[in-house]
Design a protein around this motif. Structure first.
Motif, PDB file in Angstrom:
ATOM      1  N   LYS A  40      78.316  95.607  -1.546  1.00 42.85           N
ATOM      2  CA  LYS A  40      79.953  95.747  -0.348  1.00 42.85           C
ATOM      3  C   LYS A  40      79.361  95.701   0.742  1.00 42.85           C
ATOM      4  O   LYS A  40      79.924  95.190   2.129  1.00 42.85           O
ATOM      5  CB  LYS A  40      80.796  97.004  -0.975  1.00 42.85           C
ATOM      6  N   ALA A  44      79.887  93.293   4.039  1.00 39.02           N
ATOM      7  CA  ALA A  44      80.809  93.886   4.945  1.00 39.02           C
ATOM      8  C   ALA A  44      80.667  94.044   6.773  1.00 39.02           C
ATOM      9  O   ALA A  44      80.371  93.502   7.461  1.00 39.02           O
ATOM     10  CB  ALA A  44      81.231  95.411   5.605  1.00 39.02           C
ATOM     11  N   VAL A  48      81.066  91.310   9.250  1.00 36.89           N
ATOM     12  CA  VAL A  48      81.248  91.410  10.814  1.00 36.89           C
ATOM     13  C   VAL A  48      80.937  90.654  11.899  1.00 36.89           C
ATOM     14  O   VAL A  48      80.055  90.121  13.270  1.00 36.89           O
ATOM     15  CB  VAL A  48      80.824  93.170  11.116  1.00 36.89           C
TER      16      VAL A  48
END
Length: 126
Positions: A40, A44, A48
């Motif tokens: 995860k 992420a 980004v």
């Protein structure tokens, strides 16, 4: 008290969360949750990176608006998680951050325009 996977019941009926107990009685770190959290976190960071790499062709105001929205969503999610509803906090934070970033970007544009007008006016009077 033996266990093969984290989160299973031991023979004593106790639930273990983060460690498994091998045959010798030693605690062994469980990879299930750590691996999922790592995936995860990696996803992420990748998301980004992709989002912010697209900022190259944006104006300063657009970049400030996007940054304000992202920061507002993150801050709102944290506050919302503390208050009990992270999703609602993130949505409110994103809206406030977008508005704040946009207004700050417009302010900086007006400031730059005023500077340029003063610079050109001073240059032509000499």
């Amino acid at each position: 008290m033996q266990m093969t996977n984290a989160g299973q019941m031991t023979t004593a009926g106790q639930m273990t969360d983060a460690a498994a107990i091998d045959r010798s009685g030693m605690a062994v770190a469980a990879c299930g949750r750590t691996g999922m959290n790592m995936r995860k976190a990696t996803a992420a960071v990748a998301l980004v990176t992709v989002l912010f790499s697209g900022c190259a062709g944006m104006t300063d105001t657009q970049q400030r608006t996007l940054t304000g929205g992202a920061a507002g969503a993150a801050g709102g999610a944290v506050i919302g998680a503390i208050a009990g509803n992270a999703g609602m906090g993130a949505a409110i934070g994103a809206g406030v951050g977008l508005a704040g970033g946009y207004l700050y970007g417009k302010h900086k544009e007006a400031e730059q325009d005023a500077y340029q007008q003063g610079y050109h006016a001073g240059k032509t009077t000499k």
